[in-house]
Structures are given as C-alpha cells and as structure tokens.
Design a protein around this motif. Structure first.
Motif, short mmCIF file in Angstrom:
data_model
loop_
_atom_site.label_atom_id
_atom_site.label_comp_id
_atom_site.label_asym_id
_atom_site.label_seq_id
_atom_site.Cartn_x
_atom_site.Cartn_y
_atom_site.Cartn_z
N MET A 192 0.85 -1.17 0.00
CA MET A 192 0.00 0.00 0.00
C MET A 192 0.90 1.24 0.00
O MET A 192 1.88 1.31 0.71
N ALA A 193 0.50 2.20 -0.81
CA ALA A 193 1.24 3.46 -0.88
C ALA A 193 0.25 4.57 -1.25
O ALA A 193 -0.84 4.31 -1.75
N TRP A 194 0.66 5.80 -1.00
CA TRP A 194 -0.14 6.96 -1.36
C TRP A 194 0.18 7.36 -2.80
O TRP A 194 1.34 7.40 -3.19
N TYR A 195 -0.89 7.65 -3.55
CA TYR A 195 -0.76 8.12 -4.93
C TYR A 195 -1.63 9.35 -5.11
O TYR A 195 -2.66 9.50 -4.46
N ALA A 196 -1.20 10.24 -6.01
CA ALA A 196 -2.01 11.41 -6.35
C ALA A 196 -2.85 11.06 -7.58
O ALA A 196 -2.34 10.46 -8.52
N ILE A 197 -4.12 11.43 -7.53
CA ILE A 197 -4.97 11.26 -8.70
C ILE A 197 -5.46 12.63 -9.14
O ILE A 197 -5.64 13.53 -8.34
N TYR A 198 -5.64 12.76 -10.44
CA TYR A 198 -6.12 14.00 -11.03
C TYR A 198 -7.61 13.85 -11.26
O TYR A 198 -8.07 12.84 -11.79
N THR A 199 -8.39 14.87 -10.84
CA THR A 199 -9.84 14.81 -10.96
C THR A 199 -10.35 15.87 -11.93
O THR A 199 -9.62 16.80 -12.28
N LYS A 200 -11.61 15.71 -12.32
CA LYS A 200 -12.24 16.77 -13.09
C LYS A 200 -12.32 18.02 -12.22
O LYS A 200 -12.33 17.94 -10.99
N SER A 201 -12.43 19.15 -12.86
CA SER A 201 -12.45 20.43 -12.15
C SER A 201 -13.59 20.49 -11.13
O SER A 201 -14.72 20.13 -11.42
N ARG A 202 -13.25 20.94 -9.92
CA ARG A 202 -14.18 21.14 -8.82
C ARG A 202 -14.93 19.88 -8.38
O ARG A 202 -16.03 19.95 -7.85
N MET A 203 -14.32 18.73 -8.59
CA MET A 203 -14.94 17.47 -8.17
C MET A 203 -14.12 16.75 -7.09
O MET A 203 -14.39 15.60 -6.78
N GLU A 204 -13.15 17.44 -6.51
CA GLU A 204 -12.24 16.80 -5.57
C GLU A 204 -12.98 16.19 -4.37
O GLU A 204 -12.74 15.03 -4.03
N LYS A 205 -13.84 16.96 -3.73
CA LYS A 205 -14.55 16.46 -2.54
C LYS A 205 -15.49 15.31 -2.90
O LYS A 205 -15.59 14.33 -2.16
N LYS A 206 -16.17 15.42 -4.04
CA LYS A 206 -17.08 14.35 -4.47
C LYS A 206 -16.31 13.07 -4.78
O LYS A 206 -16.75 11.98 -4.42
N VAL A 207 -15.18 13.20 -5.47
CA VAL A 207 -14.36 12.03 -5.79
C VAL A 207 -13.87 11.38 -4.50
O VAL A 207 -13.93 10.15 -4.35
N SER A 208 -13.39 12.18 -3.56
CA SER A 208 -12.91 11.65 -2.30
C SER A 208 -14.02 10.88 -1.57
O SER A 208 -13.79 9.78 -1.06
N LEU A 209 -15.22 11.44 -1.54
CA LEU A 209 -16.36 10.78 -0.89
C LEU A 209 -16.70 9.47 -1.60
O LEU A 209 -16.92 8.44 -0.95
N ARG A 210 -16.73 9.48 -2.92
CA ARG A 210 -17.04 8.25 -3.68
C ARG A 210 -16.00 7.16 -3.43
O ARG A 210 -16.34 5.99 -3.30
N LEU A 211 -14.73 7.55 -3.38
CA LEU A 211 -13.68 6.57 -3.12
C LEU A 211 -13.81 5.98 -1.72
O LEU A 211 -13.66 4.77 -1.53
N GLU A 212 -14.12 6.83 -0.74
CA GLU A 212 -14.33 6.35 0.63
C GLU A 212 -15.50 5.36 0.68
O GLU A 212 -15.44 4.35 1.38
N GLU A 213 -16.57 5.64 -0.07
CA GLU A 213 -17.73 4.74 -0.12
C GLU A 213 -17.35 3.38 -0.71
O GLU A 213 -17.96 2.37 -0.39
N LEU A 214 -16.32 3.37 -1.58
CA LEU A 214 -15.85 2.12 -2.19
C LEU A 214 -14.83 1.40 -1.30
O LEU A 214 -14.30 0.36 -1.68
N GLY A 215 -14.55 1.97 -0.14
CA GLY A 215 -13.61 1.35 0.79
C GLY A 215 -12.16 1.70 0.54
O GLY A 215 -11.25 1.03 1.03
#
Length: 158
Positions: free
Chosen positions: A1-24
């Motif tokens: 396990m390691a930390w990686y940076a992902i690039y998101t669509k504009s102004r979707m950072e919080k939504k992407v983070s929430l969706r990823l958390e929902e996926l575990g």
C-alpha cells in the motif's frame, strides 16, 4: 500500500474523495478554511487545497482499476511514466500543517536551489524542509517535493 495522487475533473475533488471512501478506498482531499467577504457579510468557507488533486492509499495492482473507474477521476498523476508515489511523511506533514494553520494556500514551484534543513522546534519538529527564500518573518513555508508545491501560512502576531 502506498499513497498516490490522482487527477480529478475540475471542482470534483470532494465528491471524488467521498465516492472513493464509499468504495472502501482511503482517500484524502486536503482542505483549508478561508474567510470570504461578500457585500453584506463575511463567512468562513472550506476550500480544496490542491485543485484537481486527491490522494489515495491503495495497493496499485489490485485497486488502480477501481480508482480509475470512479466518476470524476481523470487519471493518476504520473512521474517518469509511473504513477507518482507520495511519501507517508509528506501526507502526515500536510495533515499536521493544516491542523496548525488557518488560511493555507499552495504555490506551484519549480525552484531547485537552497539548503535542506531539519526543523528543530515547533509543530513541524523533525520535518525536513528546503529553504526557498525568506519573504518576511511572518510567513511559514513547507515544500512538498514530490508534488512540486509549497504550503504557505501567515503566522499570527502574538
């Protein structure tokens, strides 16, 4: 396990983070508070610190496809043709810096000059930092090498 940076669509950072958390998937979207002024009022608002970036702590081989398929994710951030690995110490330094300072901003940086120092006192004790210049005595800077950013916060007068 390691930390990686992902690039998101504009102004979707919080939504992407929430969706990823929902996926575990452990996701981190650093935010800061900023005082905004309108014509009739002032209000503290929460803003994303790194525009279009979210950090994920994953097993790259097993979970990269799930991350890429998440709505709002564009792709991983690459360095030398591989997904950029963010050091655990840098994620911890970002978290610590944000907990210690209000109204933090980021500055993109390409400077490679200066000396490395180890901070000997204060909330960032033990962190390695690069001296990038002194603007004044009321400003703190923490350079995150692997991202090419600096975190900047104004020190409160005591």
């Amino acid at each position: 396990m390691a930390w990686y940076a992902i690039y998101t669509k504009s102004r979707m950072e919080k939504k992407v983070s929430l969706r990823l958390e929902e996926l575990g998937i452990e996701a981190y979207c650093p935010t800061t508070k900023r005082k905004k002024q309108w014509s009739d009022r002032k209000k503290w608002v929460e803003e994303v610190l790194f525009r279009s970036y979210v950090f994920v702590n994953i097993d790259l081989e097993k979970q990269s496809g799930l991350v890429r398929r998440t709505f709002g994710v564009v792709n991983f951030v690459y360095w030398l043709h591989k997904p950029a690995v963010i050091q655990d110490a840098e994620i911890l330094a970002i978290r610590q810096f944000l907990s210690d300072h209000l109204e933090v901003e980021t500055i993109g940086t390409t400077a490679k000059i200066g000396d490395y120092i180890t901070i000997e006192s204060g909330p960032l004790t033990g962190q390695t930092a690069k001296i990038v210049g002194l603007k004044n005595k009321h400003e703190v800077r923490l350079k995150i090498e692997s991202l090419g950013f600096e975190l900047v916060a104004a020190l409160a007068d005591k």
